[in-house]
Write an enzyme that holds these catalytic residues in place. Structure first.
Site, PDB file in Angstrom:
ATOM      1  N   SER A  57       0.797  -1.237   0.000  1.00  0.00           N
ATOM      2  CA  SER A  57       0.000   0.000   0.000  1.00  0.00           C
ATOM      3  C   SER A  57       0.823   1.278   0.000  1.00  0.00           C
ATOM      4  O   SER A  57       0.251   2.367  -0.117  1.00  0.00           O
ATOM      5  CB  SER A  57      -0.939   0.003   1.207  1.00  0.00           C
ATOM      6  OG  SER A  57      -2.051  -0.823   0.969  1.00  0.00           O
ATOM      7  N   LYS A  60       0.130   3.813  -2.632  1.00  0.00           N
ATOM      8  CA  LYS A  60      -0.860   4.888  -2.539  1.00  0.00           C
ATOM      9  C   LYS A  60      -0.230   6.264  -2.364  1.00  0.00           C
ATOM     10  O   LYS A  60      -0.936   7.276  -2.474  1.00  0.00           O
ATOM     11  CB  LYS A  60      -1.839   4.606  -1.412  1.00  0.00           C
ATOM     12  CG  LYS A  60      -2.676   3.346  -1.630  1.00  0.00           C
ATOM     13  CD  LYS A  60      -3.718   3.166  -0.537  1.00  0.00           C
ATOM     14  CE  LYS A  60      -4.562   1.929  -0.753  1.00  0.00           C
ATOM     15  NZ  LYS A  60      -3.938   0.698  -0.248  1.00  0.00           N
ATOM     16  N   SER A 117      -5.620   3.316   4.719  1.00  0.00           N
ATOM     17  CA  SER A 117      -5.188   2.664   3.481  1.00  0.00           C
ATOM     18  C   SER A 117      -6.345   2.007   2.737  1.00  0.00           C
ATOM     19  O   SER A 117      -6.222   0.889   2.222  1.00  0.00           O
ATOM     20  CB  SER A 117      -4.109   1.620   3.795  1.00  0.00           C
ATOM     21  OG  SER A 117      -3.391   1.288   2.645  1.00  0.00           O
TER      22      SER A 117
END
Length: 379
Positions: A57, A60, A117
């Site tokens: 993640s 991101k 997230s």
């Protein structure tokens, strides 16, 4: 794209880091790690920072960067409503369990992506901006190339496992720097420890626990999958210096936090942003045939340098200044230069400029000054 903060930071002149980066502190267990200073982008220490791993993640960071660029350019508004598609709600993993056709503001979706997230919100934002996730991913890869992220290929906007979805610690530091340097309002979200969505009915708790216990922590993004293991891009600021610590493929969650903490501690213990001032007062410059006899030079910009604390006493300056200049003098006209040296080595030079214009005397003014000179000599 608005670059207000970038323009403000451009006023700084900054010392280049050493030609090599120091080895990592011994406490770091992650196989790949890097420490970068935000304003200069200089690498302070690193280990296998070009090795490719899945970023999970931490992907991101790029998703948020493109969203923030759209917001700061006016293409997207904080209060714009984003609608969840069937594709967005199918993501799995970390999410806030959006329902199909559920609408949420950009602000709340950015909060969900940053704090917990949320994969569903990341995809919903991507689709809202680019029409589809694949189109958004094309933008991610294009932006990565623009930033010099040579070891990065994005396949999705979430970081969920996908063949060929790879990056490296150095590239993560590059995109993290771009986000916090040019879009500082992201800190409103990256520093949240606990919050809520949906009118207080849905609780959020930050996946980055450094926000809770590390002094000066400002963000940024955690990541974990079974194949990526534990990743983290951690940012923190003390005494006007913000650092970016990235670790990849750490064996445990504790390892990633402890490793980033050790990197940040090393940076704050050994480096500082130090303001630089002339070693002596800047003398005025004589103006020939001007409405004023002299002009007082000033530095064209403020100057600070990224400096190893052990070299704090080695900073000196040298001034080169024109003894006189002929009118007219324009505001901002270069009159000289202030060289900045560390340990006798020049690291930068700042223009010395006229702060305002000095018009040239007309015929009448020249004649009057000539008569005044004669009169004074007669005395």
């Amino acid at each position: 794209m608005k670059r207000t903060t970038a323009l403000a930071l451009a006023l700084l002149c900054l010392l280049s880091a050493p030609a090599y980066a120091a080895p990592l502190p011994a406490e770091i267990s992650a196989p790949s790690a890097i420490l970068m200073e935000k304003t200069t982008g200089k690498v302070l220490c690193e280990q296998d920072a070009e090795a490719q791993y899945e970023p999970a993640s931490v992907t991101k960071v790029m998703t948020l960067l493109l969203v923030m660029e759209a917001i700061d350019s006016g293409a997207l508004g904080w209060d714009d409503m984003v609608t969840a598609s069937p594709h967005a709600i199918s993501m799995g993993g970390s999410q806030i369990w959006l329902k199909e056709n559920e609408q949420m503001t950009v602000r709340d979706m950015v909060k969900a992506v940053t704090v917990v997230s949320a994969n569903d919100c990341a995809v919903a934002l991507a689709e809202h901006l680019a029409g589809s996730e694949p189109a958004f991913v094309d933008r991610m890869n294009e932006r990565a190339r623009e930033l010099g992220m040579k070891r990065t290929t994005f396949v999705n906007c979430t970081g969920l496992p996908a063949q060929g979805h790879l990056t490296c610690a150095h590239d993560i530091a590059l995109m993290s720097r771009e986000l916090i340097l040019n879009h500082p309002s992201i800190r409103e979200f990256t520093t949240i420890w606990m919050d809520t969505l949906r009118d207080g009915t849905f609780q959020l708790s930050n996946t980055n626990r450094l926000i809770f216990y590390y002094e000066g922590a400002t963000g940024l993004k955690t990541g974990f999958t079974d194949t990526a293991l534990y990743c983290l891009s951690a940012t923190a600021e003390r005494d006007g210096m913000e650092l970016i610590a990235v670790v990849m493929h750490a064996p445990t969650s504790n390892d990633r936090f402890d490793s980033c903490k050790a990197l940040l501690n090393y940076g704050f213990a050994n480096y500082a942003i130090t303001p630089v001032y002339p070693d002596q007062a800047i003398p005025p410059v004589e103006v020939l045939l001007g409405e004023r006899d002299t002009v007082q030079p000033v530095t064209a910009r403020e100057c600070s340098i990224l400096l190893e604390k052990s070299k704090a006493g080695t900073v000196t300056t040298q001034m080169e200044l024109s003894p006189q200049v002929e009118a007219p003098v324009e505001a901002g006209q270069k009159l000289g230069e202030l060289k900045v040296l560390v340990d006798g080595r020049q690291v930068d030079a700042i223009d010395l400029i006229a702060p305002q214009e000095v018009p040239r005397l007309g015929i009448g003014g020249i004649f009057k000054r000539f008569l005044n000179t004669l009169f004074l000599q007669g005395e």
